[in-house]
Design a protein around this motif. Structure first.
Motif, mmCIF file in Angstrom:
data_model
loop_
_atom_site.group_PDB
_atom_site.id
_atom_site.type_symbol
_atom_site.label_atom_id
_atom_site.label_comp_id
_atom_site.label_asym_id
_atom_site.label_seq_id
_atom_site.Cartn_x
_atom_site.Cartn_y
_atom_site.Cartn_z
ATOM 1 N N LEU A 6 0.840 -1.207 0.000
ATOM 2 C CA LEU A 6 0.000 0.000 0.000
ATOM 3 C C LEU A 6 0.872 1.253 0.000
ATOM 4 C CD1 LEU A 6 -2.780 1.313 0.168
ATOM 5 C CD2 LEU A 6 -2.637 1.148 2.639
ATOM 6 N N ASP A 7 1.927 1.225 0.816
ATOM 7 C CA ASP A 7 2.834 2.384 0.855
ATOM 8 C C ASP A 7 3.406 2.666 -0.528
ATOM 9 O OD1 ASP A 7 2.403 2.718 3.493
ATOM 10 O OD2 ASP A 7 4.262 1.775 4.174
ATOM 11 N N ARG A 8 3.732 1.581 -1.231
ATOM 12 C CA ARG A 8 4.321 1.769 -2.560
ATOM 13 C C ARG A 8 3.291 2.386 -3.521
ATOM 14 N NH1 ARG A 8 7.051 -2.984 -2.753
ATOM 15 N NH2 ARG A 8 5.276 -4.056 -3.660
ATOM 16 N N VAL A 9 2.070 1.853 -3.436
ATOM 17 C CA VAL A 9 1.009 2.381 -4.313
ATOM 18 C C VAL A 9 0.718 3.840 -3.962
ATOM 19 C CG1 VAL A 9 -1.428 2.154 -4.926
ATOM 20 C CG2 VAL A 9 -0.023 0.126 -4.690
ATOM 21 N N VAL A 10 0.730 4.131 -2.681
ATOM 22 C CA VAL A 10 0.467 5.516 -2.261
ATOM 23 C C VAL A 10 1.559 6.434 -2.800
ATOM 24 C CG1 VAL A 10 0.385 7.068 -0.269
ATOM 25 C CG2 VAL A 10 -0.857 4.908 -0.212
ATOM 26 N N ALA A 11 2.815 5.968 -2.688
ATOM 27 C CA ALA A 11 3.929 6.801 -3.168
ATOM 28 C C ALA A 11 3.788 7.066 -4.665
ATOM 29 C CB ALA A 11 5.251 6.106 -2.865
ATOM 30 N N LYS A 12 3.410 6.035 -5.410
ATOM 31 C CA LYS A 12 3.232 6.219 -6.856
ATOM 32 C C LYS A 12 2.060 7.154 -7.131
ATOM 33 C CE LYS A 12 4.982 1.862 -8.745
ATOM 34 N NZ LYS A 12 4.553 0.615 -9.417
ATOM 35 N N SER A 13 1.013 6.997 -6.339
ATOM 36 C CA SER A 13 -0.162 7.846 -6.537
ATOM 37 C C SER A 13 0.171 9.302 -6.261
ATOM 38 C CB SER A 13 -1.304 7.415 -5.614
ATOM 39 O OG SER A 13 -1.633 6.084 -5.847
ATOM 40 N N VAL A 57 -9.452 13.155 -2.422
ATOM 41 C CA VAL A 57 -8.269 12.351 -2.119
ATOM 42 C C VAL A 57 -7.183 12.646 -3.148
ATOM 43 C CG1 VAL A 57 -7.358 9.991 -2.146
ATOM 44 C CG2 VAL A 57 -9.454 10.503 -0.882
ATOM 45 N N ILE A 58 -7.569 12.645 -4.416
ATOM 46 C CA ILE A 58 -6.589 12.879 -5.480
ATOM 47 C C ILE A 58 -6.023 14.291 -5.366
ATOM 48 C CG2 ILE A 58 -6.342 13.155 -7.974
ATOM 49 C CD1 ILE A 58 -8.398 10.824 -8.198
ATOM 50 N N GLU A 59 -6.908 15.226 -5.083
ATOM 51 C CA GLU A 59 -6.453 16.603 -4.951
ATOM 52 C C GLU A 59 -5.495 16.745 -3.761
ATOM 53 O OE1 GLU A 59 -9.769 19.307 -5.309
ATOM 54 O OE2 GLU A 59 -8.610 20.866 -4.320
ATOM 55 N N GLY A 60 -5.770 15.963 -2.716
ATOM 56 C CA GLY A 60 -4.945 16.085 -1.507
ATOM 57 C C GLY A 60 -3.694 15.229 -1.525
ATOM 58 N N LEU A 61 -3.602 14.318 -2.482
ATOM 59 C CA LEU A 61 -2.461 13.399 -2.501
ATOM 60 C C LEU A 61 -1.104 14.101 -2.456
ATOM 61 C CD1 LEU A 61 -3.440 10.479 -4.903
ATOM 62 C CD2 LEU A 61 -2.656 10.277 -2.552
ATOM 63 N N PRO A 62 -0.912 15.163 -3.250
ATOM 64 C CA PRO A 62 0.404 15.806 -3.204
ATOM 65 C C PRO A 62 0.759 16.348 -1.821
ATOM 66 C CG PRO A 62 -0.842 16.538 -5.115
ATOM 67 C CD PRO A 62 -1.791 15.754 -4.269
ATOM 68 N N ARG A 63 -0.274 16.589 -1.026
ATOM 69 C CA ARG A 63 0.001 17.133 0.313
ATOM 70 C C ARG A 63 0.040 16.041 1.368
ATOM 71 N NH1 ARG A 63 -3.849 20.456 -1.779
ATOM 72 N NH2 ARG A 63 -5.477 19.539 -0.498
ATOM 73 N N TYR A 64 -0.252 14.809 0.942
ATOM 74 C CA TYR A 64 -0.327 13.733 1.930
ATOM 75 C C TYR A 64 1.070 13.374 2.441
ATOM 76 C CZ TYR A 64 -0.594 9.147 4.028
ATOM 77 O OH TYR A 64 -0.447 8.099 4.894
ATOM 78 N N LEU A 69 -0.419 9.118 10.625
ATOM 79 C CA LEU A 69 -1.816 8.800 10.301
ATOM 80 C C LEU A 69 -1.824 7.784 9.158
ATOM 81 C CD1 LEU A 69 -4.779 9.618 10.940
ATOM 82 C CD2 LEU A 69 -4.641 11.141 8.984
ATOM 83 N N PRO A 70 -2.317 6.573 9.430
ATOM 84 C CA PRO A 70 -2.346 5.579 8.359
ATOM 85 C C PRO A 70 -3.136 6.105 7.159
ATOM 86 C CG PRO A 70 -2.959 4.605 10.462
ATOM 87 C CD PRO A 70 -2.911 6.089 10.673
ATOM 88 N N PHE A 71 -2.758 5.626 5.989
ATOM 89 C CA PHE A 71 -3.389 6.143 4.779
ATOM 90 C C PHE A 71 -4.902 5.893 4.788
ATOM 91 C CE2 PHE A 71 -4.595 6.135 0.294
ATOM 92 C CZ PHE A 71 -4.095 7.369 -0.074
ATOM 93 N N ALA A 72 -5.287 4.694 5.235
ATOM 94 C CA ALA A 72 -6.721 4.378 5.273
ATOM 95 C C ALA A 72 -7.456 5.381 6.159
ATOM 96 C CB ALA A 72 -6.931 2.958 5.792
ATOM 97 N N ALA A 73 -6.834 5.704 7.277
ATOM 98 C CA ALA A 73 -7.467 6.662 8.186
ATOM 99 C C ALA A 73 -7.587 8.024 7.517
ATOM 100 C CB ALA A 73 -6.649 6.769 9.467
ATOM 101 N N TRP A 74 -6.571 8.379 6.744
ATOM 102 C CA TRP A 74 -6.591 9.669 6.036
ATOM 103 C C TRP A 74 -7.756 9.713 5.045
ATOM 104 C CZ3 TRP A 74 -5.134 11.013 0.812
ATOM 105 C CH2 TRP A 74 -4.977 12.384 0.597
ATOM 106 N N ILE A 75 -7.927 8.619 4.300
ATOM 107 C CA ILE A 75 -9.020 8.573 3.322
ATOM 108 C C ILE A 75 -10.370 8.690 4.028
ATOM 109 C CG2 ILE A 75 -10.284 6.959 1.840
ATOM 110 C CD1 ILE A 75 -7.884 6.313 0.393
ATOM 111 N N PHE A 76 -10.512 7.976 5.138
ATOM 112 C CA PHE A 76 -11.818 8.006 5.800
ATOM 113 C C PHE A 76 -12.061 9.334 6.521
ATOM 114 C CE2 PHE A 76 -11.805 3.551 4.819
ATOM 115 C CZ PHE A 76 -13.132 3.372 4.444
#
Lengths: 189, 292
Positions: A6-13, A57-64, A69-76
């Motif tokens: 998931l971390d890898r996918v998040v980094a790519k995203s 989420v997509i708009e906020g990704l560059p700022r994530y 805070l786990p990514f799932a928690a961030w999304i929710f």
């Protein structure tokens, strides 16, 4: 998805990789949709909220940044804020709190579909819980978050979340069992 | 009583509750079924808005089926276009038109958004030249989303409208040059996009108007009247305006080197002015006694 993957996918995203964003969507969409469904009542609203959530989420990704805070928690967190915004702008939106004012208005008619009836049972049962318990149950069973993730979302320790879940389950079990037996149920509040 | 004060659950409680949790989870899944069609619809809508130009070009089936030399040429072309777009952006930013004033600093988010749409325009052109209509359509849709983001950013307080106006005018020019190359199937989207861009630009101040955004510049309003006490250099392509003080006192500063006190601008009219030959010295509706 495993945390490392998931971390890898998040980094790519975060880097704007469309395929990775698609994978991220596939990983979370069902859970987010169900989370939104319990708040929105109408599937069309849930669909609309799902889209808004993922656009945010997509708009906020560059700022994530992980920052604990786990990514799932961030999304929710984003999903929850989207629900709140939605309920502020649409007064006819049936949030859980709004339902508490009219707990019986959708219950009982024979013509209701089984799914709708089941939904109503669960919503009514959720209304028997305290606000914290309800939040934990929704995050745990609708969003599929772990107690650790819920803890980071709610600013509580994992043990505290487990305890809230435990007490909530007692209430839910009792409430739902009574409903199945056709016994009257009384609010514990 | 808080949860800390409650007696610990017995083993029996734990076992039965575990079962209750499983039952409850199953009931939730039954009562709140996932609609795969809805998820698919949202997926399409969301991913259509993902700004991810480069990988799409590289991953298109058309691209993969190209001979190596053609692929290399496409990549080189795309890189060149992006470099040119970047240079245009950088050039615009280094000029006086996009330098911040005291109050209106260029917001990074806005600059990033403007850069992104400019870069994507370059990719659109590269894709058109690579004759990949499917990707062109997607990219035009993405571009529409970019412009929406820009539009939103420009509504925020503190947005540097002058900077945005300059950048978006450059982009509008680039977009206009593509008209002849856009595949017929995408012309509708292209037209919509052009209209959208024009609409955004129409809400922005005309850079040709009054006050400069240069640090030393005045504060004239877009219509060229009032304010303007600074000694700035105006915009490179300024057309006059922003003259003098509202009270018309002689000696009111003029932030645009192209305008004369009577509003009859002359290019290079002032020793202080740094206007380039692009300045076309259009008469501004000056109402004060500003001097060059």
């Amino acid at each position: 998805m495993h945390e490392v993957a998931l971390d890898r996918v998040v980094a790519k995203s975060v880097a704007g990789d469309q395929a990775a964003i698609g994978e991220l969507y596939d990983t979370f969409a069902e859970r987010v949709y169900r989370f939104l469904l319990v708040h929105a009542r109408e599937p069309a609203d849930a669909e609309d909220l799902l889209q808004r959530t993922f656009l945010k989420v997509i708009e906020g990704l560059p700022r994530y940044e992980a920052r604990g805070l786990p990514f799932a928690a961030w999304i929710f967190r984003i999903a929850r804020n989207t629900v709140i915004d939605h309920s502020r702008t649409r007064r006819d939106h049936a949030s859980l709190d709004a339902v508490s004012d009219r707990p019986d208005d959708r219950r009982g008619p024979a013509e209701l579909a089984e799914v709708a009836s089941e939904q109503e049972d669960i919503r009514s049962a959720l209304l028997m819980l305290t606000a914290d318990q309800r939040e934990v149950i929704i995050y745990r069973f609708f969003a599929g978050l772990t107690p650790r993730e819920i803890g980071s979302l709610m600013g509580r320790r994992e043990g505290s979340i487990r305890a809230l879940q435990f007490r909530a389950m007692e209430v839910l079990r009792s409430r739902l069992a009574r409903r199945e037996l056709g016994q009257p149920v009384r609010s514990q509040a | 009583m808080t949860w800390r004060e409650l007696p610990p659950p017995s083993v029996f409680d734990r076992l039965t509750l575990r079962g209750a949790e499983r039952d409850f989870a199953e009931r939730v899944e039954r009562a709140f079924p996932i609609d795969p069609d809805a998820l698919a619809r949202v997926r399409d809508a969301v991913l259509a808005k993902v700004p991810n130009a480069a990988p799409r070009v590289l991953s298109s089936p058309r691209f993969r089926s190209m001979p190596t030399w053609q692929r290399s040429a496409s990549i080189a072309m795309a890189v060149a276009v992006v470099a040119v777009a970047g240079a245009v952006m950088a050039g615009g930013r280094s000029g006086s038109s996009i330098v911040a004033t005291g109050a209106g600093v260029v917001r990074p988010a806005q600059a990033v958004l403007l850069d992104r749409s400019a870069a994507r325009l370059g990719f659109v052109l590269a894709t058109i030249q690579a004759r990949d209509p499917a990707t062109v359509a997607t990219m035009l849709a993405d571009l529409r989303s970019d412009f929406l983001h820009v539009q939103t950013a420009l509504r925020r307080p503190g947005a540097d409208l002058a900077a945005a106006a300059t950048s978006l005018r450059v982009q509008a020019g680039d977009l206009a040059t593509m008209a002849a190359f856009v595949p017929a199937a995408d012309l509708g989207l292209y037209t919509e996009l052009s209209g959208q861009l024009d609409q955004i630009i129409a809400t922005l101040p005309d850079p040709a108007g009054g006050g400069s955004t240069h640090p030393g510049g005045g504060n004239g309003q877009p219509n060229g009247n009032s304010g303007g006490n600074g000694n700035g250099n105006g915009q490179p392509n300024g057309k006059g305006g922003g003259n003098g003080k509202p009270d018309g006192t002689p000696g009111g500063g003029n932030d645009n080197p192209n305008a004369n006190p009577g509003g009859n601008a002359k290019p290079h009219a002032t020793p202080r002015g740094t206007a380039t030959p692009r300045g076309n010295g259009k008469p501004a509706p000056s109402n004060a006694g500003g001097k060059d």
